[in-house]
Design a protein around this motif. Structure first.
Motif, PDB file in Angstrom:
ATOM      1  N   PHE A  77      20.083  49.964  37.055  1.00  0.00           N
ATOM      2  CA  PHE A  77      21.150  49.132  37.632  1.00  0.00           C
ATOM      3  C   PHE A  77      22.525  49.691  37.288  1.00  0.00           C
ATOM      4  O   PHE A  77      23.382  49.841  38.164  1.00  0.00           O
ATOM      5  CB  PHE A  77      21.023  47.689  37.131  1.00  0.00           C
ATOM      6  N   LEU A  78      22.754  49.985  36.012  1.00  0.00           N
ATOM      7  CA  LEU A  78      24.063  50.465  35.577  1.00  0.00           C
ATOM      8  C   LEU A  78      24.412  51.807  36.221  1.00  0.00           C
ATOM      9  O   LEU A  78      25.570  52.046  36.588  1.00  0.00           O
ATOM     10  CB  LEU A  78      24.112  50.570  34.060  1.00  0.00           C
ATOM     11  N   THR A  79      23.424  52.676  36.379  1.00  0.00           N
ATOM     12  CA  THR A  79      23.668  53.967  37.022  1.00  0.00           C
ATOM     13  C   THR A  79      24.152  53.781  38.456  1.00  0.00           C
ATOM     14  O   THR A  79      25.140  54.394  38.887  1.00  0.00           O
ATOM     15  CB  THR A  79      22.399  54.824  37.008  1.00  0.00           C
ATOM     16  N   VAL A  80      23.464  52.924  39.198  1.00  0.00           N
ATOM     17  CA  VAL A  80      23.848  52.677  40.594  1.00  0.00           C
ATOM     18  C   VAL A  80      25.174  51.938  40.665  1.00  0.00           C
ATOM     19  O   VAL A  80      26.072  52.297  41.444  1.00  0.00           O
ATOM     20  CB  VAL A  80      22.754  51.870  41.321  1.00  0.00           C
ATOM     21  N   TYR A  81      25.329  50.921  39.828  1.00  0.00           N
ATOM     22  CA  TYR A  81      26.521  50.072  39.922  1.00  0.00           C
ATOM     23  C   TYR A  81      27.785  50.808  39.507  1.00  0.00           C
ATOM     24  O   TYR A  81      28.840  50.669  40.138  1.00  0.00           O
ATOM     25  CB  TYR A  81      26.339  48.815  39.073  1.00  0.00           C
ATOM     26  N   GLU A  82      27.694  51.594  38.456  1.00  0.00           N
ATOM     27  CA  GLU A  82      28.880  52.314  38.002  1.00  0.00           C
ATOM     28  C   GLU A  82      29.313  53.383  38.994  1.00  0.00           C
ATOM     29  O   GLU A  82      30.485  53.758  39.043  1.00  0.00           O
ATOM     30  CB  GLU A  82      28.630  52.902  36.619  1.00  0.00           C
ATOM     31  N   ALA A  83      28.371  53.865  39.824  1.00  0.00           N
ATOM     32  CA  ALA A  83      28.715  54.863  40.840  1.00  0.00           C
ATOM     33  C   ALA A  83      29.224  54.233  42.131  1.00  0.00           C
ATOM     34  O   ALA A  83      29.968  54.877  42.885  1.00  0.00           O
ATOM     35  CB  ALA A  83      27.501  55.736  41.139  1.00  0.00           C
ATOM     36  N   ASN A  84      28.839  52.986  42.397  1.00  0.00           N
ATOM     37  CA  ASN A  84      29.140  52.380  43.700  1.00  0.00           C
ATOM     38  C   ASN A  84      29.614  50.930  43.588  1.00  0.00           C
ATOM     39  O   ASN A  84      29.443  50.152  44.528  1.00  0.00           O
ATOM     40  CB  ASN A  84      27.891  52.416  44.589  1.00  0.00           C
ATOM     41  N   GLY A  85      30.249  50.579  42.481  1.00  0.00           N
ATOM     42  CA  GLY A  85      30.577  49.176  42.228  1.00  0.00           C
ATOM     43  C   GLY A  85      31.748  48.616  42.989  1.00  0.00           C
ATOM     44  O   GLY A  85      32.050  47.422  42.890  1.00  0.00           O
TER      45      GLY A  85
END
Length: 218
Positions: A77-85
């Protein structure tokens, strides 16, 4: 209520509508487990207590969890969110204009959120909120999350303000409880992510439209 010289805001569901980006990241994190996607209303109902709780609730709702599953899903989740938040996240209508007005009027402004500090700062920078915020306090290791008052008190200290001088603006029962614990008056944005009742017998101010509200309350 005495005149306030500082306003401190929650982020998700208060200044910004961020749930669509969280929905994307949650569903991407669930997909390797073969879990079905969660709709936006469900994600909104899970927001407010930090990303660890968001992931726990999402896993529980889609088939259950254990420590290892939670840890791996949170990492995805954090990997995706930090890249596309900030792909879908936007300030609520009237927010930027109100922050500009308050700042020009000499009101000290801060942010206190359960979102991790790095993505919180990134969102504020990309969406143009940062120039108006003198302090941004997000979730950090070792710092209790709201409704514990530690993060709100940290923001007050950074702003050089006492609880009596400040108003905390949020959208949830978690924010209300945080303000109560810190001895700060509370103002509820009713169009955010409220998913539990706010007590009706306490000193709660309410508004539903940023563009019509004069937040410099006395």
């Amino acid at each position: 209520m005495t005149q306030k010289t500082a306003l401190i805001f929650d982020l998700d569901g208060t200044l910004v509508h961020s749930a669509p980006d969280m929905q994307v990241a949650v569903n991407a994190a669930l997909e390797p487990l073969g879990r079905g996607p969660l709709d936006l209303a469900t994600i909104i109902s899970f927001v407010g207590n930090g990303v660890e709780v968001l992931i726990h609730r999402s896993l529980t709702a889609t088939g259950g969890t254990d420590d290892d599953t939670h840890k791996a899903t949170l990492s995805r989740f954090l990997t995706v969110y930090e890249a596309n938040g900030v792909a879908l996240t936007r300030p609520y209508p009237g927010v930027l204009q109100q922050l500009e007005h308050l700042s020009a009027a000499g009101v000290t402004l801060g942010l206190c959120t359960n979102k991790p500090t790095a993505p919180a700062r990134h969102i504020c920078e990309v969406l143009g909120l940062s120039p108006f915020l003198s302090s941004i306090v997000g979730a950090m290791p070792g710092q209790p999350k709201k409704p514990d008052p530690a993060s709100l008190q940290k923001c007050l200290d950074a702003l050089g303000q006492s609880p009596a001088q400040a108003l905390y603006v949020g959208d949830s029962a978690v924010d209300y409880a945080t303000a109560q614990a810190a001895g700060v008056n509370f103002c509820l944005f009713t169009e955010g992510y409220l998913n539990a009742d706010i007590p009706t017998d306490g000193p709660v101010l309410r508004f539903d439209d940023w563009s019509d509200l004069n937040l410099f309350l006395v």
